[in-house]
Design a protein around this motif. Structure first.
Motif, mmCIF file in Angstrom:
data_model
loop_
_atom_site.group_PDB
_atom_site.id
_atom_site.type_symbol
_atom_site.label_atom_id
_atom_site.label_comp_id
_atom_site.label_asym_id
_atom_site.label_seq_id
_atom_site.Cartn_x
_atom_site.Cartn_y
_atom_site.Cartn_z
ATOM 1 N N ARG A 41 23.573 -20.857 27.190
ATOM 2 C CA ARG A 41 23.276 -22.097 27.896
ATOM 3 C C ARG A 41 21.758 -22.189 28.049
ATOM 4 O O ARG A 41 21.145 -21.376 28.728
ATOM 5 N N ILE A 42 21.138 -23.133 27.372
ATOM 6 C CA ILE A 42 19.681 -23.240 27.343
ATOM 7 C C ILE A 42 19.176 -23.769 28.688
ATOM 8 O O ILE A 42 19.634 -24.808 29.179
ATOM 9 N N ARG A 43 18.226 -23.064 29.251
ATOM 10 C CA ARG A 43 17.631 -23.505 30.507
ATOM 11 C C ARG A 43 16.229 -24.088 30.305
ATOM 12 O O ARG A 43 15.836 -25.022 30.999
ATOM 13 N N THR A 44 15.467 -23.519 29.378
ATOM 14 C CA THR A 44 14.117 -24.011 29.086
ATOM 15 C C THR A 44 13.824 -23.824 27.611
ATOM 16 O O THR A 44 14.179 -22.798 27.027
ATOM 17 N N ALA A 45 13.179 -24.830 26.997
ATOM 18 C CA ALA A 45 12.754 -24.734 25.600
ATOM 19 C C ALA A 45 11.319 -25.222 25.485
ATOM 20 O O ALA A 45 10.937 -26.216 26.109
ATOM 21 N N GLY A 46 10.511 -24.530 24.688
ATOM 22 C CA GLY A 46 9.116 -24.897 24.503
ATOM 23 C C GLY A 46 8.923 -25.806 23.301
ATOM 24 O O GLY A 46 9.641 -25.707 22.306
ATOM 25 N N GLU A 70 11.920 -22.092 20.514
ATOM 26 C CA GLU A 70 11.348 -21.263 21.580
ATOM 27 C C GLU A 70 12.135 -21.581 22.846
ATOM 28 O O GLU A 70 12.014 -22.681 23.396
ATOM 29 N N ALA A 71 12.962 -20.641 23.306
ATOM 30 C CA ALA A 71 13.876 -20.997 24.393
ATOM 31 C C ALA A 71 14.316 -19.764 25.169
ATOM 32 O O ALA A 71 14.204 -18.624 24.711
ATOM 33 N N ALA A 72 14.853 -20.047 26.359
ATOM 34 C CA ALA A 72 15.447 -19.015 27.208
ATOM 35 C C ALA A 72 16.651 -19.617 27.911
ATOM 36 O O ALA A 72 16.708 -20.827 28.151
ATOM 37 N N GLY A 73 17.618 -18.772 28.232
ATOM 38 C CA GLY A 73 18.809 -19.291 28.880
ATOM 39 C C GLY A 73 19.710 -18.180 29.377
ATOM 40 O O GLY A 73 19.290 -17.035 29.557
ATOM 41 N N VAL A 74 20.990 -18.542 29.571
ATOM 42 C CA VAL A 74 21.979 -17.642 30.147
ATOM 43 C C VAL A 74 23.143 -17.507 29.174
ATOM 44 O O VAL A 74 23.642 -18.509 28.643
ATOM 45 N N VAL A 75 23.585 -16.287 28.947
ATOM 46 C CA VAL A 75 24.710 -16.051 28.052
ATOM 47 C C VAL A 75 25.981 -16.606 28.687
ATOM 48 O O VAL A 75 26.347 -16.256 29.821
ATOM 49 N N ASP A 89 24.086 -12.731 31.517
ATOM 50 C CA ASP A 89 22.774 -12.143 31.230
ATOM 51 C C ASP A 89 21.765 -13.244 30.898
ATOM 52 O O ASP A 89 22.092 -14.221 30.216
ATOM 53 N N HIS A 90 20.531 -13.055 31.355
ATOM 54 C CA HIS A 90 19.442 -13.953 30.995
ATOM 55 C C HIS A 90 18.798 -13.436 29.715
ATOM 56 O O HIS A 90 18.588 -12.226 29.551
ATOM 57 N N VAL A 91 18.472 -14.358 28.817
ATOM 58 C CA VAL A 91 17.930 -13.952 27.525
ATOM 59 C C VAL A 91 16.766 -14.839 27.110
ATOM 60 O O VAL A 91 16.710 -16.022 27.440
ATOM 61 N N VAL A 92 15.828 -14.246 26.378
ATOM 62 C CA VAL A 92 14.808 -14.960 25.623
ATOM 63 C C VAL A 92 15.260 -14.978 24.175
ATOM 64 O O VAL A 92 15.752 -13.964 23.657
ATOM 65 N N LEU A 93 15.100 -16.115 23.514
ATOM 66 C CA LEU A 93 15.509 -16.233 22.117
ATOM 67 C C LEU A 93 14.304 -16.134 21.200
ATOM 68 O O LEU A 93 13.320 -16.847 21.378
ATOM 69 N N ALA A 94 14.377 -15.227 20.236
ATOM 70 C CA ALA A 94 13.320 -15.052 19.244
ATOM 71 C C ALA A 94 13.719 -15.777 17.969
ATOM 72 O O ALA A 94 14.900 -15.817 17.608
ATOM 73 N N PHE A 95 12.737 -16.337 17.256
ATOM 74 C CA PHE A 95 13.043 -17.259 16.165
ATOM 75 C C PHE A 95 13.238 -16.610 14.803
ATOM 76 O O PHE A 95 13.391 -17.308 13.802
ATOM 77 N N VAL A 96 13.247 -15.291 14.730
ATOM 78 C CA VAL A 96 13.614 -14.609 13.485
ATOM 79 C C VAL A 96 14.728 -13.617 13.801
ATOM 80 O O VAL A 96 14.478 -12.581 14.416
ATOM 81 N N PRO A 97 15.965 -13.917 13.407
ATOM 82 C CA PRO A 97 17.020 -12.911 13.552
ATOM 83 C C PRO A 97 16.789 -11.787 12.553
ATOM 84 O O PRO A 97 16.165 -11.998 11.510
ATOM 85 N N SER A 98 17.266 -10.612 12.848
ATOM 86 C CA SER A 98 17.003 -9.478 11.949
ATOM 87 C C SER A 98 18.286 -8.727 11.650
ATOM 88 O O SER A 98 19.105 -8.473 12.542
ATOM 89 N N CYS A 99 18.449 -8.352 10.380
ATOM 90 C CA CYS A 99 19.681 -7.702 9.931
ATOM 91 C C CYS A 99 19.715 -6.225 10.267
ATOM 92 O O CYS A 99 20.779 -5.620 10.379
ATOM 93 N N GLY A 100 18.530 -5.601 10.382
ATOM 94 C CA GLY A 100 18.454 -4.193 10.711
ATOM 95 C C GLY A 100 18.586 -3.256 9.532
ATOM 96 O O GLY A 100 18.398 -2.038 9.682
ATOM 97 N N THR A 101 18.885 -3.795 8.339
ATOM 98 C CA THR A 101 19.140 -2.912 7.195
ATOM 99 C C THR A 101 18.268 -3.184 5.980
ATOM 100 O O THR A 101 18.249 -2.359 5.056
ATOM 101 N N CYS A 102 17.590 -4.318 5.924
ATOM 102 C CA CYS A 102 16.741 -4.593 4.764
ATOM 103 C C CYS A 102 15.497 -3.708 4.809
ATOM 104 O O CYS A 102 15.227 -3.021 5.804
ATOM 105 N N GLY A 103 14.725 -3.743 3.739
ATOM 106 C CA GLY A 103 13.537 -2.893 3.671
ATOM 107 C C GLY A 103 12.553 -3.151 4.796
ATOM 108 O O GLY A 103 11.985 -2.216 5.377
ATOM 109 N N TYR A 104 12.334 -4.432 5.129
ATOM 110 C CA TYR A 104 11.397 -4.754 6.194
ATOM 111 C C TYR A 104 11.893 -4.257 7.547
ATOM 112 O O TYR A 104 11.123 -3.711 8.351
#
Length: 381
Positions: A41-46, A70-75, A89-104
């Motif tokens: 649930r989005i509470r604030t977006a930049g 650019e946003a923050a909200g509540v799960v 939970d309160h969360v900040v949303l980052a604009f690049v999701p990450s797979c955790g397994t690629c080379g980068y």
């Protein structure tokens, strides 16, 4: 469920945007979170230039698209397979999701995640496809895995950073892009040390975040450069030691340092400013490009400066940040009074004034405006 969101269906709208209204508020259908996803649930977006560049068409994205990254909200709901986040939970949303397994990701550079970058370019979520459609059933694309100009958003778990509930949403949202990018460029990409000379060109939200980053490192002098006097005044209030208009920067730096800055951060995304950043960099120093110019832009640099002056030009995407690490770090510094993030906020508006907010941004009058989407409906499945 139904959610209201700001949707871009075509680029190239004329200004002023509050009259041409490139973004339409639409009631969309939002599918439940799938495996590894969250409903927030989005509470604030930049309001950021990265959104504006999609509106102008300089950053080509598949349309129609629900903007906002650019946003923050509540799960509000948790998809299968998520065990480390709870509803509420309160969360900040980052604009690049990450797979955790690629080379980068394995290198510790999740901002460059191959799968996350491909999903963002396609307007998909990390695990494939979209969760939004309009009243006719047609698909609406996601913007950078967030689509935060909305009452609700489904995001990948990797896009969400859990934060303490006492952090105001108006502070938290700015951490997800402006601070990750600007502060991160100073701390992560450059690794600025106490006593280093720093110049920042372009004093929007990202540039001011770079100023905050430089001040927090103990850099000196910290020179802030922008054609808008009000933005220069804000940079001085944030701790910059000097501020000037672009045509005064060379003379000021010569008087202060004798030969340019050790670090010069370009946060405008304009080719001529990128070239000026390199020109203002001292021998042995580094210019860091943080802004996003149109993809077909080119710059011209003196070739001899690389070997002859040992100068470097570095790129920085999302501040070379690791969101799960750096957002808690910035919150800790904010608590200590070292990162007054709230001072970057130049206005707060409801979602139905989103086009006015983009006109303020395009006109150069805003640093970081925040959108409050409103309470939204309760979630029922």
């Amino acid at each position: 469920m139904k959610t209201q969101a700001a949707v871009l269906r075509a680029t190239g709208a004329g200004r002023p945007y509050n009259a041409s209204r490139p973004l339409n508020l639409e009631t969309l259908t939002l599918a439940p979170p799938r495996h590894g996803e969250l409903l927030v649930r989005i509470r604030t977006a930049g309001v950021c230039h990265s959104d504006l560049s999609v509106i102008t068409g300089s950053r080509v994205r598949p349309l129609p698209m629900a903007l906002g990254h650019e946003a923050a909200g509540v799960v509000a709901e948790i998809g299968p397979g998520v065990s480390d986040v709870a509803v509420g939970d309160h969360v900040v949303l980052a604009f690049v999701p990450s797979c955790g397994t690629c080379g980068y990701c394995e290198e510790g550079r999740p901002a460059l995640c191959s799968a996350g970058g491909a999903a963002n370019a396609a307007g998909d979520l990390l695990r494939g496809g979209g969760r939004l459609c309009d009243a006719s059933g047609a698909r609406i694309r996601h913007h950078l895995g967030v689509s935060g100009f909305a009452e609700y958003a489904v995001v990948d778990r990797s896009s969400a950073v859990v934060i303490d509930e006492d952090v105001p949403f108006d502070v938290a949202a700015v951490l997800g892009c402006a601070m990750l990018t600007g502060f991160g460029a100073v701390h992560n990409t450059a690794g600025v040390s106490a006593g280093d000379s720093v110049t920042v060109l372009g004093l929007g939200g990202v540039g001011q975040a770079a100023v905050l980053g430089a001040v927090s490192c103990g850099a000196s002098p910290v020179v802030a450069v922008d054609p808008v006097a009000g933005k220069r005044e804000l940079a001085l209030a944030l701790g910059a030691t000097h501020a000037c208009a672009p045509d005064e920067a060379d003379g000021l730096l010569r008087s202060l340092t004798g030969g340019g800055s050790r670090w010069v951060f370009e946060a405008a995304g304009v080719p001529v400013v990128m070239e000026q950043a390199f020109a203002l960099t001292r021998r042995g120093g580094t210019a860091v490009s943080v802004g996003l110019p149109p993809p077909d832009s080119r710059i011209s640099l003196p070739a001899l400066a690389f070997a002859g002056d040992a100068k470097t030009y570095a790129g920085s995407y999302m501040g070379s940040s690791v969101a799960q690490r750096d957002i808690p770090l910035m919150i800790g510094m904010w608590r200590e009074g070292r990162l007054p993030v709230e001072r970057l906020v130049s206005g707060v508006m409801p979602l139905d004034r989103i086009n006015t907010a983009f006109e303020e941004l395009a006109a150069g009058r805003a640093v970081r405006q925040l959108i409050h989407p409103g309470p939204g409906p309760e979630v029922t499945r």
